[in-house]
Scaffold this motif. Structure first.
Motif, PDB file in Angstrom:
ATOM      1  N   TRP A 126      63.413  57.409  21.843  1.00  0.00           N
ATOM      2  CA  TRP A 126      63.404  58.758  21.278  1.00  0.00           C
ATOM      3  C   TRP A 126      63.491  59.829  22.373  1.00  0.00           C
ATOM      4  CZ3 TRP A 126      58.503  61.515  19.238  1.00  0.00           C
ATOM      5  CH2 TRP A 126      58.848  62.646  18.494  1.00  0.00           C
ATOM      6  N   GLY A 127      63.151  59.424  23.603  1.00  0.00           N
ATOM      7  CA  GLY A 127      63.176  60.375  24.705  1.00  0.00           C
ATOM      8  C   GLY A 127      61.824  61.003  25.005  1.00  0.00           C
ATOM      9  N   ALA A 128      60.781  60.444  24.447  1.00  0.00           N
ATOM     10  CA  ALA A 128      59.423  60.963  24.652  1.00  0.00           C
ATOM     11  C   ALA A 128      58.811  60.293  25.886  1.00  0.00           C
ATOM     12  CB  ALA A 128      58.569  60.724  23.412  1.00  0.00           C
ATOM     13  N   PHE A 129      59.363  60.619  27.050  1.00  0.00           N
ATOM     14  CA  PHE A 129      58.974  59.959  28.291  1.00  0.00           C
ATOM     15  C   PHE A 129      57.538  60.288  28.697  1.00  0.00           C
ATOM     16  CE2 PHE A 129      63.655  60.670  28.643  1.00  0.00           C
ATOM     17  CZ  PHE A 129      64.016  59.381  28.299  1.00  0.00           C
ATOM     18  N   GLY A 130      57.089  61.480  28.394  1.00  0.00           N
ATOM     19  CA  GLY A 130      55.696  61.840  28.674  1.00  0.00           C
ATOM     20  C   GLY A 130      54.730  60.986  27.872  1.00  0.00           C
ATOM     21  N   LYS A 131      55.088  60.706  26.636  1.00  0.00           N
ATOM     22  CA  LYS A 131      54.259  59.838  25.795  1.00  0.00           C
ATOM     23  C   LYS A 131      54.243  58.423  26.368  1.00  0.00           C
ATOM     24  CE  LYS A 131      51.912  58.765  22.053  1.00  0.00           C
ATOM     25  NZ  LYS A 131      50.589  59.281  21.732  1.00  0.00           N
ATOM     26  N   CYS A 132      55.382  57.975  26.860  1.00  0.00           N
ATOM     27  CA  CYS A 132      55.448  56.652  27.490  1.00  0.00           C
ATOM     28  C   CYS A 132      54.520  56.576  28.698  1.00  0.00           C
ATOM     29  CB  CYS A 132      56.884  56.323  27.903  1.00  0.00           C
ATOM     30  SG  CYS A 132      58.011  56.076  26.526  1.00  0.00           S
ATOM     31  N   GLU A 133      54.549  57.607  29.523  1.00  0.00           N
ATOM     32  CA  GLU A 133      53.666  57.642  30.695  1.00  0.00           C
ATOM     33  C   GLU A 133      52.198  57.628  30.268  1.00  0.00           C
ATOM     34  OE1 GLU A 133      54.713  60.872  33.310  1.00  0.00           O
ATOM     35  OE2 GLU A 133      56.834  60.291  33.266  1.00  0.00           O
ATOM     36  N   TYR A 134      51.868  58.376  29.227  1.00  0.00           N
ATOM     37  CA  TYR A 134      50.499  58.416  28.706  1.00  0.00           C
ATOM     38  C   TYR A 134      50.049  57.029  28.245  1.00  0.00           C
ATOM     39  CZ  TYR A 134      46.673  59.262  25.468  1.00  0.00           C
ATOM     40  OH  TYR A 134      45.485  59.196  24.798  1.00  0.00           O
ATOM     41  N   ILE A 135      50.901  56.361  27.476  1.00  0.00           N
ATOM     42  CA  ILE A 135      50.564  55.020  26.972  1.00  0.00           C
ATOM     43  C   ILE A 135      50.387  54.042  28.128  1.00  0.00           C
ATOM     44  CG2 ILE A 135      51.487  53.034  25.694  1.00  0.00           C
ATOM     45  CD1 ILE A 135      52.731  55.045  23.723  1.00  0.00           C
ATOM     46  N   ALA A 136      51.285  54.084  29.093  1.00  0.00           N
ATOM     47  CA  ALA A 136      51.208  53.166  30.232  1.00  0.00           C
ATOM     48  C   ALA A 136      49.919  53.375  31.027  1.00  0.00           C
ATOM     49  CB  ALA A 136      52.422  53.339  31.136  1.00  0.00           C
ATOM     50  N   LYS A 137      49.485  54.618  31.176  1.00  0.00           N
ATOM     51  CA  LYS A 137      48.233  54.901  31.898  1.00  0.00           C
ATOM     52  C   LYS A 137      47.013  54.517  31.067  1.00  0.00           C
ATOM     53  CE  LYS A 137      50.006  58.564  34.840  1.00  0.00           C
ATOM     54  NZ  LYS A 137      50.098  60.002  35.082  1.00  0.00           N
ATOM     55  N   LYS A 138      47.080  54.734  29.757  1.00  0.00           N
ATOM     56  CA  LYS A 138      45.943  54.446  28.887  1.00  0.00           C
ATOM     57  C   LYS A 138      45.711  52.939  28.744  1.00  0.00           C
ATOM     58  CE  LYS A 138      43.891  55.590  24.455  1.00  0.00           C
ATOM     59  NZ  LYS A 138      44.008  56.297  23.176  1.00  0.00           N
ATOM     60  N   TYR A 139      46.793  52.162  28.792  1.00  0.00           N
ATOM     61  CA  TYR A 139      46.697  50.716  28.597  1.00  0.00           C
ATOM     62  C   TYR A 139      47.307  49.982  29.792  1.00  0.00           C
ATOM     63  CZ  TYR A 139      45.879  52.459  23.914  1.00  0.00           C
ATOM     64  OH  TYR A 139      45.389  53.156  22.837  1.00  0.00           O
ATOM     65  N   PRO A 140      46.659  50.022  30.944  1.00  0.00           N
ATOM     66  CA  PRO A 140      47.234  49.406  32.146  1.00  0.00           C
ATOM     67  C   PRO A 140      47.322  47.878  32.065  1.00  0.00           C
ATOM     68  CG  PRO A 140      44.995  50.141  32.571  1.00  0.00           C
ATOM     69  CD  PRO A 140      45.367  50.651  31.206  1.00  0.00           C
ATOM     70  N   GLY A 141      46.635  47.271  31.132  1.00  0.00           N
ATOM     71  CA  GLY A 141      46.677  45.814  30.999  1.00  0.00           C
ATOM     72  C   GLY A 141      47.907  45.305  30.271  1.00  0.00           C
ATOM     73  N   ILE A 142      48.693  46.204  29.726  1.00  0.00           N
ATOM     74  CA  ILE A 142      49.913  45.824  29.017  1.00  0.00           C
ATOM     75  C   ILE A 142      51.104  46.160  29.905  1.00  0.00           C
ATOM     76  CG2 ILE A 142      51.335  46.182  26.955  1.00  0.00           C
ATOM     77  CD1 ILE A 142      48.816  47.136  25.502  1.00  0.00           C
ATOM     78  N   ILE A 143      52.019  45.225  29.993  1.00  0.00           N
ATOM     79  CA  ILE A 143      53.247  45.459  30.768  1.00  0.00           C
ATOM     80  C   ILE A 143      54.277  46.026  29.800  1.00  0.00           C
ATOM     81  CG2 ILE A 143      55.102  44.398  32.097  1.00  0.00           C
ATOM     82  CD1 ILE A 143      53.002  42.265  32.942  1.00  0.00           C
ATOM     83  N   PHE A 144      54.681  47.260  30.062  1.00  0.00           N
ATOM     84  CA  PHE A 144      55.632  47.937  29.197  1.00  0.00           C
ATOM     85  C   PHE A 144      57.023  47.905  29.813  1.00  0.00           C
ATOM     86  CE2 PHE A 144      51.565  50.009  28.238  1.00  0.00           C
ATOM     87  CZ  PHE A 144      51.525  49.821  26.863  1.00  0.00           C
ATOM     88  N   THR A 145      57.992  47.612  28.975  1.00  0.00           N
ATOM     89  CA  THR A 145      59.383  47.659  29.400  1.00  0.00           C
ATOM     90  C   THR A 145      60.153  48.455  28.351  1.00  0.00           C
ATOM     91  OG1 THR A 145      59.911  45.596  28.265  1.00  0.00           O
ATOM     92  CG2 THR A 145      59.313  45.452  30.593  1.00  0.00           C
ATOM     93  N   ALA A 146      61.181  49.120  28.808  1.00  0.00           N
ATOM     94  CA  ALA A 146      62.013  49.883  27.892  1.00  0.00           C
ATOM     95  C   ALA A 146      63.461  49.605  28.196  1.00  0.00           C
ATOM     96  CB  ALA A 146      61.718  51.367  28.016  1.00  0.00           C
ATOM     97  N   GLN A 147      64.265  49.585  27.159  1.00  0.00           N
ATOM     98  CA  GLN A 147      65.690  49.389  27.335  1.00  0.00           C
ATOM     99  C   GLN A 147      66.308  50.737  27.703  1.00  0.00           C
ATOM    100  OE1 GLN A 147      66.721  47.671  23.593  1.00  0.00           O
ATOM    101  NE2 GLN A 147      66.262  45.614  24.286  1.00  0.00           N
TER     102      GLN A 147
END
Length: 150
Positions: A126-147
């Motif tokens: 969707w282009g919500a990169f700030g939200k992605c950064e927030y999620i990645a910081k909030k849940y550091p135990g999950i490895i996030f990947t995006a296409q």
């Protein structure tokens, strides 16, 4: 109708986190009734919103009721699929994130992680990169990947 959607989601969150549970639950249900009417006229724009609000309503009672857990799980999944099928990436992302929080609340960590990863991917799309950064910081135990690339 966008305002009513976010009003409903916010109301259910407030029902979850404040002492005025009944007040906010009623408000969430009021918003859901509006979407039920709107979904009859324009299902592709509104059915996934009805399903997400229904899931949020059922999730309020999910810890104590197996039936409500099942209703919430089915409604979250249907909301995600419906939003994706109708081209509402933003609504699919929100539904995935709400589903993840629901699964966390009932102790299903694997489903939490998979839905939060899905939310991340959809927010990225969707282009919500700030939200992605927030999620990645909030849940550091999950490895996030995006296409795609940012």
């Amino acid at each position: 109708n966008v305002q009513a959607f976010y009003d409903g989601l916010s109301s259910y969150q407030l029902a979850r986190t404040t002492a005025n549970r009944d007040k906010w639950k009623k408000r969430g249900r009021k918003m859901m009734k509006k979407f039920v009417k709107w979904a009859k006229d324009c299902p592709s724009n509104n059915t996934h919103k009805v399903l997400l609000l229904k899931a949020e309503d059922a999730s309020l009672f999910a810890v104590k009721s197996r039936k409500k857990r099942e209703i919430a799980a089915r409604a979250y999944n249907a909301a995600i699929l419906g939003a994706n099928d109708s081209g509402f990436v933003n609504a699919a992302a929100i539904a995935s994130e709400r589903a993840a929080e629901f699964y966390s609340s009932i102790g299903q960590d694997d489903l939490f992680s998979s839905h939060m990863s899905q939310a991340y991917q959809l927010y990225f799309k969707w282009g919500a990169f700030g939200k992605c950064e927030y999620i990645a910081k909030k849940y550091p135990g999950i490895i996030f990947t995006a296409q795609g690339t940012h």
